[in-house]
Motif scaffolding. Structure first.
Motif: not given
Length: 170
Positions: A12-13, A59-66, A69-72
């Motif tokens: 659960x992120x 912290x700056x985070x993507x809104x999508x679950x990533x 760094x490897x998946x960015x």
């Protein structure tokens, strides 16, 4: 394959719960007031942990679950860097630190502990010993105040890359 996920089964992120306005699980240390702002691709949030005498970093985070760094993807990576710079400038306006630092971690050996990409942005002060300190919890009230201060700086005319209402989703 160069990379495998370290996200536990049924994870659960906490960051996804925050940016998607979902009910928080019992292990989520985030608070709704940690959200500074959110754009289509990324969000800026207060970290629940501090280091040394200066609790409170972003912290700056993507809104999508990533997860890492490897998946960015390129667009999200560019948005993260743009907002990292914007937040660092807001820190200079809001808190007048002596400098700023950024860092990012991948996989357990790289010190990643939340399985959602996040770029740390730290206000820095002379002799703050950031890299010699163990993390500690920052009270929700302190984080809320710092988020409010940064939000004001981000929308300030003094900010060279100030946010505008049209840039922000929430």
């Amino acid at each position: 394959m160069l990379y495998r996920s370290h996200e536990p089964e049924g994870y659960q992120c906490p960051f996804c719960e925050l940016v998607n306005d979902l009910p928080f699980t019992e292990y989520n240390l985030c608070a709704p007031s940690d959200l500074i702002y959110q754009t289509e691709l990324v969000a800026a949030i207060m970290a629940c942990d501090g280091f040394g005498n200066h609790g409170g970093h972003v912290m700056i985070i993507p809104t999508a679950h990533i997860e890492s760094l490897y998946e960015l993807d390129e667009a999200t990576g560019a948005a993260i860097m743009r907002e990292t710079q914007r937040v660092a400038l807001a820190m200079k306006i809001a808190w007048d630190p002596d400098g700023t630092s950024t860092r990012q971690h991948n996989e357990p050996a790289g010190n990643q502990h939340v399985w959602h990409y996040h770029q740390h942005v730290f206000p820095r002060y002379w002799d703050d010993q950031l890299y010699r300190q163990l993390r500690h919890r920052v009270p929700v009230e302190d984080r809320a105040l710092k988020a409010q201060q940064l939000r004001a700086a981000l929308f300030s005319d003094a900010h060279p890359q100030r946010l505008r209402d049209a840039d922000v989703i929430r």
